[in-house]
Design a protein around this motif. Structure first.
Motif: not given
Lengths: 114, 117
Positions: A30-38, A99-104, B44-50, B99-105
């Protein structure tokens, strides 16, 4: 692992016309989905997101998107565009873990012509 | 604005020199990320930190290292810059949605344009 495909690299439309920017994703979970604007020479701004609940999500600036799980799509729409909507739009996906890393996706450049 | 700043905003350097980019946040977010943006590739993701001293690799980590000695700062280092690392680099943070949803943006900083000659 997830992947995202934005089907159009460039979309030219006339002002006040409707627009749809297409996004398809691939994921085994299952995924979360996003749209970003630049906007030109700026950073990324979150336009809208699907996290759960209603599959039709509304964002800023009159944009909306519909999550279609069976077609693995998350297309972005606006019924009437304005010159100020000229920008690059990115679709992104993340899984529900840690970490919910984003793939674009590769991005879609939307050009509004007067 | 999620209180994210990046420095420098622009940098021109020569091949083989070390470069460090800094990301600073003011709101005590746990997760921080470094992405690079290139035409035709999106971000593209290079590195991340938690957390402090907790980091992991992303999709395109070769040639990059990171450090996080305090919550507010996440550093990206190119030990020996190459022309293929010419790019725009974005830092991001994750913010909880409810809070506590486990969802992030994720919210992004203004970016650093790096040119390696």
């Amino acid at each position: 692992a997830q992947s995202v495909t934005q089907l159009d690299s460039q979309v030219p439309v006339f002002e006040e016309a409707p627009v749809e920017l297409r996004c398809n994703y691939s994921s085994s979970v299952s995924v979360y989905l996003f749209w970003y604007v630049q906007y030109p020479n700026q950073g990324l701004q979150l336009l809208l997101k699907y996290l759960s609940g209603s599959t039709l999500v509304k964002g800023i600036n009159g944009f909306e998107a519909e999550f279609n799980k069976s077609q693995t799509s998350f297309h972005l729409r606006k019924p009437s565009v304005h010159i100020s909507d000229t920008a690059e739009y990115f679709c992104a996906v993340s899984d529900h873990q840690g970490a919910q890393k984003l793939v674009f996706g590769q991005g879609t450049r939307l050009t509004i012509n007067p | 604005d999620a209180g994210i700043t990046q420095s420098p905003r622009h940098k021109v350097t020569e091949t083989g020199t070390p470069v460090t980019l800094r990301c600073h946040q003011t709101e005590n977010h746990r997760y921080m990320y470094w992405y690079r943006q290139d035409p035709g590739h999106g971000l593209r993701l290079i590195h991340y930190s938690y957390g402090v001293k907790d980091t992991d690799k992303g999709e395109v980590s070769d040639g990059y290292s990171v450090s996080r000695s305090k919550t507010e700062d996440f550093l990206l280092t190119l030990e020996s810059a190459t022309s293929s690392q010419t790019s725009v680099y974005f830092c991001a943070i994750s913010e909880s949605v409810g809070q506590g949803s486990g969802k992030y943006e994720q919210f992004f900083g203004p970016g650093t344009r790096l040119t390696v000659l």
